[in-house]
Design a protein around this motif. Structure first.
Motif, PDB file in Angstrom:
ATOM      1  N   THR A 122     -10.182   2.082  -0.337  1.00 12.69           N
ATOM      2  CA  THR A 122      -9.095   2.093   0.653  1.00 12.69           C
ATOM      3  C   THR A 122      -7.806   1.478   0.116  1.00 12.69           C
ATOM      4  OG1 THR A 122      -9.714  -0.065   1.584  1.00 12.69           O
ATOM      5  CG2 THR A 122     -10.769   1.885   2.522  1.00 12.69           C
ATOM      6  N   ASN A 123      -7.763   1.232  -1.188  1.00  8.70           N
ATOM      7  CA  ASN A 123      -6.606   0.540  -1.789  1.00  8.70           C
ATOM      8  C   ASN A 123      -6.393  -0.817  -1.141  1.00  8.70           C
ATOM      9  OD1 ASN A 123      -6.099   2.712  -3.509  1.00  8.70           O
ATOM     10  ND2 ASN A 123      -4.774   3.724  -2.022  1.00  8.70           N
ATOM     11  N   PHE A 124      -7.497  -1.473  -0.807  1.00  8.63           N
ATOM     12  CA  PHE A 124      -7.508  -2.814  -0.239  1.00  8.63           C
ATOM     13  C   PHE A 124      -6.755  -2.894   1.090  1.00  8.63           C
ATOM     14  CE2 PHE A 124      -8.461  -3.287  -4.691  1.00  8.63           C
ATOM     15  CZ  PHE A 124      -9.522  -4.182  -4.680  1.00  8.63           C
TER      16      PHE A 124
ATOM     17  N   GLY B 233      -9.066   8.935   5.189  1.00  7.42           N
ATOM     18  CA  GLY B 233      -8.366  10.182   5.507  1.00  7.42           C
ATOM     19  C   GLY B 233      -8.042  10.302   6.983  1.00  7.42           C
ATOM     20  N   ALA B 234      -8.992   9.932   7.839  1.00  8.12           N
ATOM     21  CA  ALA B 234      -8.763  10.007   9.282  1.00  8.12           C
ATOM     22  C   ALA B 234      -7.658   9.056   9.703  1.00  8.12           C
ATOM     23  CB  ALA B 234     -10.055   9.674  10.026  1.00  8.12           C
ATOM     24  N   SER B 235      -7.632   7.881   9.094  1.00  9.74           N
ATOM     25  CA  SER B 235      -6.590   6.907   9.402  1.00  9.74           C
ATOM     26  C   SER B 235      -5.208   7.434   9.043  1.00  9.74           C
ATOM     27  CB  SER B 235      -6.864   5.601   8.645  1.00  9.74           C
ATOM     28  OG  SER B 235      -5.792   4.699   8.768  1.00  9.74           O
TER      29      SER B 235
ATOM     30  N   GLY C   4      -2.928   8.440  12.070  1.00  6.67           N
ATOM     31  CA  GLY C   4      -2.155   7.223  12.298  1.00  6.67           C
ATOM     32  C   GLY C   4      -2.962   6.126  12.972  1.00  6.67           C
ATOM     33  N   ARG C   5      -4.259   6.095  12.688  1.00  8.11           N
ATOM     34  CA  ARG C   5      -5.129   5.109  13.313  1.00  8.11           C
ATOM     35  C   ARG C   5      -5.350   3.915  12.391  1.00  8.11           C
ATOM     36  NH1 ARG C   5      -7.865   6.683  17.937  1.00  8.11           N
ATOM     37  NH2 ARG C   5      -9.145   4.825  17.616  1.00  8.11           N
ATOM     38  N   ASN C   6      -5.765   2.827  12.993  1.00  9.39           N
ATOM     39  CA  ASN C   6      -6.091   1.622  12.255  1.00  9.39           C
ATOM     40  C   ASN C   6      -7.286   1.900  11.345  1.00  9.39           C
ATOM     41  OD1 ASN C   6      -8.007  -0.974  12.301  1.00  9.39           O
ATOM     42  ND2 ASN C   6      -5.877  -1.647  12.305  1.00  9.39           N
ATOM     43  N   LEU C   7      -7.159   1.626  10.053  1.00 15.21           N
ATOM     44  CA  LEU C   7      -8.212   1.960   9.092  1.00 15.21           C
ATOM     45  C   LEU C   7      -9.506   1.168   9.322  1.00 15.21           C
ATOM     46  CD1 LEU C   7      -9.356   3.416   6.695  1.00 15.21           C
ATOM     47  CD2 LEU C   7      -7.968   1.979   5.184  1.00 15.21           C
TER      48      LEU C   7
ATOM     49  N   ILE D  55      -5.487  14.925   2.262  1.00 15.09           N
ATOM     50  CA  ILE D  55      -4.561  13.929   2.802  1.00 15.09           C
ATOM     51  C   ILE D  55      -4.656  12.617   2.036  1.00 15.09           C
ATOM     52  CG2 ILE D  55      -4.015  12.535   4.848  1.00 15.09           C
ATOM     53  CD1 ILE D  55      -4.873  14.886   6.545  1.00 15.09           C
ATOM     54  N   THR D  56      -5.859  12.211   1.676  1.00 16.99           N
ATOM     55  CA  THR D  56      -6.038  10.935   0.986  1.00 16.99           C
ATOM     56  C   THR D  56      -5.372  10.925  -0.383  1.00 16.99           C
ATOM     57  OG1 THR D  56      -8.164  11.673   0.080  1.00 16.99           O
ATOM     58  CG2 THR D  56      -8.219  10.473   2.167  1.00 16.99           C
TER      59      THR D  56
END
Length: 219
Positions: A62-64, A97-99, A103-106, A176-177
């Protein structure tokens, strides 16, 4: 005069009690996180898996943008539910990807994916745009195994739902990711959380002898 003296005194007492209670809660949660990390090590040793390393890999994926606490809790739940390391990592990529797409909180997206697949609750995943139906997933999985859906065990039903969720999530969010960076505020929040935990661990270690004495001596 008495009332005038009692009211300020009560207000000061109440504020002090609130502050002590809040501080106690923060330190208690920090200690619980230390226990979680220790538990991951022991469970991983029994299973022959380095679970703390896996949780750090989730952060890397998640790139931290998730804290070590979020990663460890996801690892603990996924492991106890029988997920493999690769399945958990795939879920993390889908959550990322969903985040980005929605635009959701990861951390919330990852929590929903792990809990939803572990508990076979598709409604938890609906808000992430992942619409997997258990009956369809189990039927397709059973066909791959040369069985009927009714012949699947509870674990196999869970695996069917998990694999279908990962497959659909990868199809929807894979591109997207690669093209969109993670939210820098999520990364900052995760960094702050990890830094705070490191400081609280230092405080807890210093207070541990006193806390043990108080816990063993109610009077």
């Amino acid at each position: 005069a008495i009332q005038g003296g009692l009211v300020p005194a009560y207000a000061i007492l109440a504020s002090n009690v609130f502050a002590v209670t809040a501080a106690f809660g923060v330190l208690q949660r920090s200690a619980a996180l230390e226990q979680l990390e220790a538990g991951l090590v022991k469970v991983g040793n029994v299973a022959g898996r380095n679970l703390p390393l896996i949780s750090r890999e989730l952060q890397n994926i998640t790139n931290f943008a998730i804290s070590s606490e979020t990663a460890m809790r996801a690892t603990a739940l996924a492991t106890s539910s029988g997920f493999s390391s690769s399945q958990l990592m795939d879920l993390t990529r889908v959550a990322k990807g969903a985040s980005l797409a929605l635009g959701r909180n990861l951390p919330d997206a990852l929590d929903r994916l792990v809990r939803g697949t572990a508990k076979l609750e598709p409604e938890i995943l609906d808000e992430l745009g992942i619409l997997v139906r258990i009956d369809d997933a189990t039927r397709d999985y059973a066909a791959e195994l040369g069985k009927t859906a009714n012949q699947l065990t509870a674990f196999q039903r869970q695996q069917a739902f998990l694999n279908a969720t990962i497959e659909q999530g990868q199809k929807k969010f894979k591109l997207i990711t690669k093209d969109i960076p993670v939210n820098e505020f999520d990364r900052l929040a995760a960094t702050f959380s990890d830094a705070s935990q490191a400081l609280l661990k230092f405080v807890n270690d210093g207070l541990e002898p006193l806390v043990r004495i108080l816990a063993e001596s109610p009077a």
